[in-house]
Write a protein that holds these residues in place. Structure first.
Motif, PDB file in Angstrom:
ATOM      1  N   ILE A  81       0.917  -1.041   0.005  1.00 17.97           N
ATOM      2  CA  ILE A  81      -0.147  -0.169   0.090  1.00 17.97           C
ATOM      3  C   ILE A  81       1.001   1.186   0.009  1.00 17.97           C
ATOM      4  N   PRO A  82       1.171   2.053  -1.001  1.00 15.79           N
ATOM      5  CA  PRO A  82       1.950   3.015  -1.240  1.00 15.79           C
ATOM      6  C   PRO A  82       1.257   4.371  -0.708  1.00 15.79           C
ATOM      7  N   LEU A  83       2.184   5.096  -0.013  1.00 12.16           N
ATOM      8  CA  LEU A  83       1.835   6.312   0.703  1.00 12.16           C
ATOM      9  C   LEU A  83       2.520   7.539  -0.460  1.00 12.16           C
ATOM     10  N   ALA A  84       1.593   8.672  -0.515  1.00  8.38           N
ATOM     11  CA  ALA A  84       2.242   9.671  -1.304  1.00  8.38           C
ATOM     12  C   ALA A  84       2.956  10.559  -0.258  1.00  8.38           C
ATOM     13  N   GLN A  85       3.853  11.282  -0.881  1.00  9.34           N
ATOM     14  CA  GLN A  85       4.854  12.186  -0.048  1.00  9.34           C
ATOM     15  C   GLN A  85       4.840  13.564  -1.027  1.00  9.34           C
ATOM     16  N   ILE A  86       4.551  14.637   0.094  1.00  6.42           N
ATOM     17  CA  ILE A  86       4.664  15.941  -0.706  1.00  6.42           C
ATOM     18  C   ILE A  86       5.635  16.706   0.264  1.00  6.42           C
ATOM     19  N   ARG A  87       5.822  17.771  -0.165  1.00  6.38           N
ATOM     20  CA  ARG A  87       6.632  18.654   0.558  1.00  6.38           C
ATOM     21  C   ARG A  87       5.820  19.627   1.595  1.00  6.38           C
ATOM     22  N   GLU A  88       5.742  18.884   2.999  1.00  7.41           N
ATOM     23  CA  GLU A  88       4.889  19.473   3.841  1.00  7.41           C
ATOM     24  C   GLU A  88       5.049  20.932   4.042  1.00  7.41           C
ATOM     25  N   TRP A  89       5.993  21.584   4.239  1.00  6.91           N
ATOM     26  CA  TRP A  89       6.447  22.765   4.555  1.00  6.91           C
ATOM     27  C   TRP A  89       5.851  23.483   3.473  1.00  6.91           C
ATOM     28  N   GLU A  90       5.460  23.279   2.350  1.00  8.16           N
ATOM     29  CA  GLU A  90       4.891  23.771   1.148  1.00  8.16           C
ATOM     30  C   GLU A  90       3.341  23.381   0.926  1.00  8.16           C
ATOM     31  N   GLN A  93       0.725  25.203  -1.041  1.00  5.13           N
ATOM     32  CA  GLN A  93       1.016  25.631  -2.395  1.00  5.13           C
ATOM     33  C   GLN A  93       0.189  24.744  -3.237  1.00  5.13           C
ATOM     34  N   PRO A  94      -0.219  25.393  -4.643  1.00  2.00           N
ATOM     35  CA  PRO A  94      -0.786  24.420  -5.533  1.00  2.00           C
ATOM     36  C   PRO A  94      -0.126  23.342  -6.019  1.00  2.00           C
ATOM     37  N   VAL A  95       1.108  23.785  -6.326  1.00  6.75           N
ATOM     38  CA  VAL A  95       2.012  22.524  -6.945  1.00  6.75           C
ATOM     39  C   VAL A  95       2.085  21.317  -5.895  1.00  6.75           C
ATOM     40  N   LEU A  97      -0.305  20.566  -3.978  1.00  8.42           N
ATOM     41  CA  LEU A  97      -1.747  19.725  -3.854  1.00  8.42           C
ATOM     42  C   LEU A  97      -1.896  19.107  -5.103  1.00  8.42           C
ATOM     43  N   ALA A  98      -1.429  19.583  -6.253  1.00  8.43           N
ATOM     44  CA  ALA A  98      -1.489  18.971  -7.503  1.00  8.43           C
ATOM     45  C   ALA A  98      -0.728  17.680  -7.632  1.00  8.43           C
ATOM     46  N   ARG A  99       0.533  17.541  -6.716  1.00  9.55           N
ATOM     47  CA  ARG A  99       1.103  16.569  -6.580  1.00  9.55           C
ATOM     48  C   ARG A  99       0.550  15.334  -5.925  1.00  9.55           C
ATOM     49  N   LEU A 100      -0.121  15.699  -4.691  1.00 11.41           N
ATOM     50  CA  LEU A 100      -0.968  14.783  -4.011  1.00 11.41           C
ATOM     51  C   LEU A 100      -2.019  14.154  -4.899  1.00 11.41           C
ATOM     52  N   GLU A 101      -2.718  15.060  -5.455  1.00 12.40           N
ATOM     53  CA  GLU A 101      -3.580  14.670  -6.287  1.00 12.40           C
ATOM     54  C   GLU A 101      -3.219  13.507  -7.512  1.00 12.40           C
ATOM     55  N   HIS A 102      -2.191  14.065  -8.232  1.00 15.35           N
ATOM     56  CA  HIS A 102      -1.617  13.203  -8.965  1.00 15.35           C
ATOM     57  C   HIS A 102      -1.119  11.880  -8.598  1.00 15.35           C
ATOM     58  N   ALA A 103      -0.499  11.946  -7.314  1.00 16.04           N
ATOM     59  CA  ALA A 103      -0.129  10.704  -6.836  1.00 16.04           C
ATOM     60  C   ALA A 103      -1.246   9.816  -6.476  1.00 16.04           C
ATOM     61  N   VAL A 104      -2.262  10.170  -6.044  1.00 17.59           N
ATOM     62  CA  VAL A 104      -3.585   9.611  -5.824  1.00 17.59           C
ATOM     63  C   VAL A 104      -4.403   9.157  -6.968  1.00 17.59           C
ATOM     64  N   LYS A 132      -3.860  27.948   6.554  1.00 15.59           N
ATOM     65  CA  LYS A 132      -3.103  27.988   5.247  1.00 15.59           C
ATOM     66  C   LYS A 132      -3.213  26.531   4.646  1.00 15.59           C
ATOM     67  N   PHE A 133      -3.402  25.486   5.526  1.00 13.30           N
ATOM     68  CA  PHE A 133      -3.396  24.160   5.323  1.00 13.30           C
ATOM     69  C   PHE A 133      -4.703  23.548   5.070  1.00 13.30           C
ATOM     70  N   GLU A 134      -5.912  24.487   5.130  1.00 11.46           N
ATOM     71  CA  GLU A 134      -7.059  23.888   4.913  1.00 11.46           C
ATOM     72  C   GLU A 134      -7.287  23.247   3.365  1.00 11.46           C
ATOM     73  N   LEU A 135      -6.867  23.808   2.632  1.00 11.05           N
ATOM     74  CA  LEU A 135      -6.956  23.253   1.264  1.00 11.05           C
ATOM     75  C   LEU A 135      -6.379  21.930   1.004  1.00 11.05           C
ATOM     76  N   LEU A 136      -5.177  21.564   1.608  1.00 11.98           N
ATOM     77  CA  LEU A 136      -4.708  20.251   1.672  1.00 11.98           C
ATOM     78  C   LEU A 136      -5.556  19.506   2.728  1.00 11.98           C
ATOM     79  N   TRP A 137      -6.067  19.678   3.670  1.00 11.89           N
ATOM     80  CA  TRP A 137      -6.982  18.883   4.386  1.00 11.89           C
ATOM     81  C   TRP A 137      -8.238  18.552   3.868  1.00 11.89           C
ATOM     82  N   ASP A 138      -8.883  19.621   3.023  1.00 12.66           N
ATOM     83  CA  ASP A 138     -10.074  19.330   2.130  1.00 12.66           C
ATOM     84  C   ASP A 138      -9.664  18.393   1.040  1.00 12.66           C
TER      85      ASP A 138
END
Length: 157
Positions: A81-90, A93-95, A97-104, A132-138
């Motif tokens: 079961i692979p888990l996605a990685q993003i740059r948490e400190w960013e 940022q739209p990039v 959020l897009a990285r997470l959406e692409h990963a999933v 500022k992280f609400e978009l991520l959690w949404d």
């Protein structure tokens, strides 16, 4: 940083050379001969121990491995079961959020691995519950994925 020819050696050792003298530190088990955890080796250990499936996560120290983790999960269906990685400190940022959406959606990652310690890269100015992280959690909710947390921190102040 001083030039000490730092390198990863064989059998779990980290090596360096200082003033012409070689040094090493045993960092991982000697059985990790090539400092690589190939999926076939992981599956062999899983089979030996009676583990059907493993969750794969990766920390920033190993690099950006979303694609690699996805490939291994596809090569060995039902085992990882692979888990996605993003740059948490960013993560706001739209990039990212897009990285997470692409990963999933594209790579088939099944969750988000979120490491609080990565906030150190931005000087600890952010907090997990910042607005500022609400978009991520949404996005996490919309993607209907789990968040796997690494909550340890080395912050000393």
């Amino acid at each position: 940083m001083p030039d000490v020819d730092f390198r990863v050696g064989w059998y779990g050792q980290l090596e360096c050379t200082v003033d012409g003298e070689d040094y090493y530190m045993q960092w991982y088990p000697p059985s990790l001969a090539e400092m690589a955890g190939r999926p076939e080796l992981m599956i062999a250990y899983m089979d030996y121990l009676g583990v059907d499936m493993a969750v794969l996560q990766h920390d920033h120290i190993y690099g950006s491995l979303n694609e690699y983790m996805s490939e291994q999960a596809q090569r060995y269906p039902g085992r990882f079961i692979p888990l996605a990685q993003i740059r948490e400190w960013e993560a706001d940022q739209p990039v990212q959020l897009a990285r997470l959406e692409h990963a999933v959606k594209t790579l088939g990652m099944r969750g988000l691995y979120f490491e609080i310690e990565a906030f150190a890269f931005a000087g600890w100015v952010d907090h997990l519950d910042d607005a500022k992280f609400e978009l991520l959690w949404d996005l996490v909710r919309r993607l209907d994925i789990a968040s796997f947390w690494y909550l340890n921190t080395c912050r000393l102040d």
